[in-house]
Write a protein that holds these residues in place. Structure first.
Motif, PDB file in Angstrom:
ATOM      1  N   LEU A 181      13.289  60.613  -8.743  1.00 19.62           N
ATOM      2  CA  LEU A 181      13.953  60.955  -7.496  1.00 19.62           C
ATOM      3  C   LEU A 181      13.056  60.611  -6.327  1.00 19.62           C
ATOM      4  O   LEU A 181      11.835  60.632  -6.435  1.00 19.62           O
ATOM      5  CB  LEU A 181      14.292  62.447  -7.464  1.00 19.62           C
ATOM      6  N   GLU A 182      13.665  60.328  -5.185  1.00 14.90           N
ATOM      7  CA  GLU A 182      12.874  59.953  -4.005  1.00 14.90           C
ATOM      8  C   GLU A 182      11.878  61.038  -3.650  1.00 14.90           C
ATOM      9  O   GLU A 182      10.747  60.769  -3.288  1.00 14.90           O
ATOM     10  CB  GLU A 182      13.813  59.687  -2.821  1.00 14.90           C
ATOM     11  N   ASP A 183      12.288  62.308  -3.811  1.00 16.87           N
ATOM     12  CA  ASP A 183      11.391  63.394  -3.461  1.00 16.87           C
ATOM     13  C   ASP A 183      10.243  63.543  -4.441  1.00 16.87           C
ATOM     14  O   ASP A 183       9.314  64.306  -4.191  1.00 16.87           O
ATOM     15  CB  ASP A 183      12.172  64.713  -3.394  1.00 16.87           C
ATOM     16  N   GLU A 194      12.078  64.496   3.537  1.00 19.60           N
ATOM     17  CA  GLU A 194      12.658  65.307   2.471  1.00 19.60           C
ATOM     18  C   GLU A 194      14.118  64.914   2.288  1.00 19.60           C
ATOM     19  O   GLU A 194      14.931  65.075   3.195  1.00 19.60           O
ATOM     20  CB  GLU A 194      12.539  66.781   2.862  1.00 19.60           C
ATOM     21  N   LYS A 195      14.434  64.345   1.127  1.00 13.64           N
ATOM     22  CA  LYS A 195      15.764  63.823   0.849  1.00 13.64           C
ATOM     23  C   LYS A 195      16.119  62.815   1.942  1.00 13.64           C
ATOM     24  O   LYS A 195      15.412  61.840   2.124  1.00 13.64           O
ATOM     25  CB  LYS A 195      16.776  64.961   0.736  1.00 13.64           C
ATOM     26  N   THR A 196      17.195  63.057   2.678  1.00 10.89           N
ATOM     27  CA  THR A 196      17.574  62.108   3.735  1.00 10.89           C
ATOM     28  C   THR A 196      17.000  62.482   5.090  1.00 10.89           C
ATOM     29  O   THR A 196      17.251  61.793   6.079  1.00 10.89           O
ATOM     30  CB  THR A 196      19.112  62.032   3.848  1.00 10.89           C
TER      31      THR A 196
END
Length: 844
Positions: free
Chosen positions: A506-508, A595-597
């Motif tokens: 995940l991106e995070d 954080e996330k988007t």
């Protein structure tokens, strides 16, 4: 006792009874029209306010002007009168923000219910761009300064009259808040600092503006303003490159007149552009004014100028502008709407490609259209054009003469461009106009032009043909498993999603340890709390908004980025670059959130705001003095010299302009917004990069896309001239010959008439004429078309410190730009180079 004596007695009794309620318990003083020194008002329930929820507004009154009283069976019912105080800037049931305002409000005094307020109309605002919260304070200080502080002690607004021997404050019956000295002379007046409204007895002088709010519910400054120029009254749409959509039909001597004004009087709105013994106006708009004179004119958020008058216990409005064509208003059909004979439609329906736009409100077609797929700079999805024939703009001011393909490509390369207009006889040559505001378009018939003239608008839309890896896998699977049922296909597609999510982190989960040297990382929850759920907005730009916040004991400015189209890795890499530099004249980046988007940047707070507010807006009681202007020039030069010479790599900022120069409480200037910055190795002589920057500040070499740090030197030269002259380089509100400041500098330099460019309001600059001329010569050196002939920023610093002299052999052809782009000298004066907004932090 006869009936008349009885009536007077009852009125006196009722007024006395009601006035006993008009008190501020915290100060133990009667509610009044005047105030003395060292008085403090707190924005809470201790102030007189309306208590009824059905009012749908909340106002806490500080001062109330004298009113005319009429009788009733059980009450004294006042006509609307003026009150000053805290006005709720949102629906009263959920009020968290207030504006310090003067309001036309009806006061209803009853024996049973006390005081009720209704039918409010705000006519003046001190802090429209910076609302305050509960328990904010207004203080009339012992030194005679009227100041507004938020509840946390932040200084929000001030009259800056502490050294003017002020002794009292008064709200006049005409709605003018004034500060008086010992001789009862008005030293400061709210009439001199108008917002969006003109009241009876108030005049709009040359240089003053009425600036419309953003919307019905948003009090910040919007895209429309009305002003008085030497040749009449004008209304403009747009702030950075304003275009006129209304002009009063007057003459006036542009060259010599400096005393034009607009006045709202009983019976007419009058425009004066010259003075005669009779003082008759050059132009008069007759108005059906109420006999009591309860009237005002306001520039609305949609660009209309409306007269308001009190009739039958309510406000009635009517248009003032004599614009007969309903399509001639910039927002006649809202954003992106196309207007034909007053009827509105969306662009995709005109060309038969439905599905690209949707109505903002299906019940009100004139509210405009919005893109279903929003534009996003730097997105993996590419932009394309929707070509709409036979449409034009409310005021077509072409940027240059070019061909159709170049006009379209220029808009694609310009992040802020939302549409390009191309008017031509053939596709090889025509007039190009880049529109950064999505105003309404006007449909034109073939008869509007000569038979061989063609008009097109190319609207930028997001390309929906981009296919993700998932969609490719899904298509392959479906083509192989065609006989399977639809349900089975959906199940397998879901399994593919799960497998990809498991295979890729995940991106995070991306480790920020891979990028050492980052500033403090904050969570989105932390920053949401620090800004009061993003309620204290202090600015906005093309890619987001700026909010005031508090983190522990630090006062900060938090920029929330929207739609930047960047992945986390690229964002963190840019944050790392900004966080690694530190200088007294660079705004310090304290931290960030990825954080996330969510993408947010946390900066040190600069209480005096950006430079443009001080040199362009004419909001202050007095302009900046010469010493302050010179200090700001020197501070910016030192910050740029550090970026160019003292860092591990040369950092070209690429977006130097007043909006990106912030000021602290001592007016120390600091450079901000490094989203467009480019790193250049010291051994490199130049670097190739796509066009980036802002209209009016870009050096000529941008046409080749081969640039050096000398583009910042050019922009710095433009900023020097704007600081000295108190106006923007590109100002379409000026007469045609005065729209381009650098072109004017070129002409004045050749005839050695530099001082003609100085605003006559800057009186103290005449006392420092030699220094001013030296700064103009420095600006001319920085603006050399050949970047090799410009000084380096370290050289500029030495000049400002007096250890080096300005070059004397200068080329005064400062706007000698490539003739392939600019067709002729007349067009050259209106030339504006391309603009692309910051990807990381954006302009304020």
């Amino acid at each position: 006792m006869d009936h008349s004596q009885l009536f007077i007695f009852v009125c006196t009794l009722l007024i006395t009874s009601s006035c006993s309620r008009l008190t501020n318990p915290s100060m133990n003083m009667p509610f009044a029209q005047n105030a003395g020194l060292n008085t403090v008002w707190h924005n809470n329930a201790s102030l007189l306010h309306n208590n009824h929820t059905y009012d749908d507004f909340l106002m806490r009154v500080i001062l109330h002007a004298t009113t005319t009283v009429r009788s009733g069976d059980s009450s004294l019912d006042d006509f609307p009168s003026f009150a000053c105080g805290f006005y709720c800037a949102e629906p009263a049931t959920t009020c968290h923000t207030y504006i310090f305002s003067i309001v036309f409000v009806n006061v209803y005094i009853s024996i049973d219910d006390g005081v009720s307020l209704y039918s409010p109309e705000v006519v003046w605002v001190a802090n429209r761009d910076h609302p305050v919260g509960e328990n904010a304070t207004v203080q009339f200080t012992e030194l005679g300064d009227l100041v507004l502080h938020d509840a946390d002690g932040t200084l929000v607004w001030s009259t800056s009259t502490a050294d003017k021997s002020i002794v009292s404050m008064n709200l006049t019956g005409s709605g003018n808040l004034v500060l008086l000295d010992r001789t009862n002379v008005e030293v400061w007046r709210s009439f001199d600092l108008p917002t969006d409204t003109l009241i009876i007895a108030q005049t709009l002088q040359m240089g003053q503006k009425l600036v419309a709010r953003t919307s019905l519910t948003n009090w910040t400054e919007g895209n429309f303003y009305l002003t008085t120029l030497a040749d009449g009254m004008y209304a403009f749409a747009g702030i950075h490159t304003p275009l006129a959509y209304y002009r009063s039909p007057t003459g006036g001597n542009v060259a010599t007149n400096r005393s034009a004004y607009v006045a709202l009087k009983n019976g007419s709105l009058e425009v004066f552009t010259s003075f005669r013994e009779t003082e008759a106006p050059d132009y008069r708009i007759m108005l059906p004014v109420h006999p009591f004179g309860l009237v005002f004119a306001r520039l609305e958020w949609d660009g209309h100028m409306r007269l308001y008058q009190w009739a039958n216990d309510s406000w009635a409005s009517s248009d003032i502008f004599d614009i007969t064509d309903p399509c001639a208003y910039p927002l006649a059909c809202g954003e992106y709407g196309i207007c034909l004979h007053g009827q509105c439609t969306c662009p995709d329906l005109v060309v038969g490609q439905s599905g690209l736009f949707e109505l903002v409100d299906s019940r009100e077609v004139n509210r405009g259209c919005s893109l279903k797929s929003s534009l996003s700079c730097g997105s993996a999805r590419k932009a394309r054009f929707l070509a709409v024939p036979n449409v034009t703009h409310f005021n077509f001011v072409y940027n240059w003469t070019t061909n159709e393909e170049h006009c379209k490509q220029s808009c694609l390369n310009d992040c802020s461009c939302k549409a390009s207009f191309f008017h031509h006889k053939d596709t090889s040559s025509g007039f190009c106009f880049l529109a950064s505001d999505a105003f309404s378009m006007i449909s034109v018939s073939a008869q509007s032009y000569s038979s061989d003239f063609i008009s097109f608008c190319f609207i930028k839309i997001q390309d929906s043909t981009h296919k993700s890896l998932l969609s490719k896998e899904t298509r392959i699977f479906i083509s192989v498993a065609g006989p399977l049922s639809f349900v089975t296909s959906v199940i397998v597609a879901a399994l593919i999603i799960l497998r990809r999510n498991k295979a890729e982190p995940l991106e995070d989960e991306y480790s920020i340890d891979q990028l050492p040297g980052l500033p403090t990382r904050f969570s989105f929850t932390d920053l949401k709390s620090a800004t009061g759920d993003f309620s204290r907005k202090i600015g906005a730009g093309g890619f987001g908004s700026v909010f005031e916040g508090q983190i522990d004991d630090k006062h900060v400015a938090i920029k929330r980025l929207d739609g930047i189209g960047q992945g986390k890795r690229e964002f963190l890499a840019e944050v790392q670059t900004i966080g690694s530099i530190n200088h007294i004249h660079l705004v310090r980046l304290i931290g960030f959130c990825a954080e996330k988007t969510h993408r947010l940047l946390v900066y040190e707070y600069m209480p005096s705001g950006s430079l443009d507010k001080w040199i362009f807006q004419n909001r202050q009681a007095a302009p900046l003095d010469w010493e302050t202007r010179l200090k700001i020039i020197s501070d910016v030069a030192k910050g740029l010299a550090y970026l160019h010479s003292d860092c591990r790599q040369t950092i070209a900022h690429l977006d130097i302009k007043p909006e990106n120069i912030l000021l602290d409480e001592m007016f120390t200037a600091k450079i901000s917004d490094f989203g467009l910055a480019k790193l250049i190795d010291h051994e490199q002589s130049s670097v190739m990069t796509r066009l980036r920057g802002t209209l009016g500040y870009l050096a000529p070499e941008w046409l080749t896309s081969v640039i050096t740090e000398k583009v910042d030197v050019y922009s710095f030269g433009v900023v020097i001239m704007e600081i000295l002259c108190g106006r923007r380089n590109l100002d379409y509100s000026q007469p045609e010959e005065n729209r381009h400041l650098i072109s004017m500098l070129q002409d004045k330099a050749k005839s050695d008439q530099f001082m003609d460019l100085i605003d006559p309001c800057f009186v103290d600059m005449e006392l420092h004429m030699n220094d001013v001329l030296r700064m103009m010569n420095l600006a001319t050196w920085c603006l050399q078309v050949d970047y090799h002939r410009r000084p380096s920023m370290p050289m500029v610093v030495k000049i400002l410190e007096g250890t080096m002299d300005v070059e004397t052999e200068l080329d005064f052809d400062l706007v000698n730009i490539d003739p392939m782009v600019v067709a002729n000298r007349a067009a050259q004066r209106n030339t504006v180079t391309l603009q692309i907004d910051s990807v990381l932090s954006g302009p304020r």
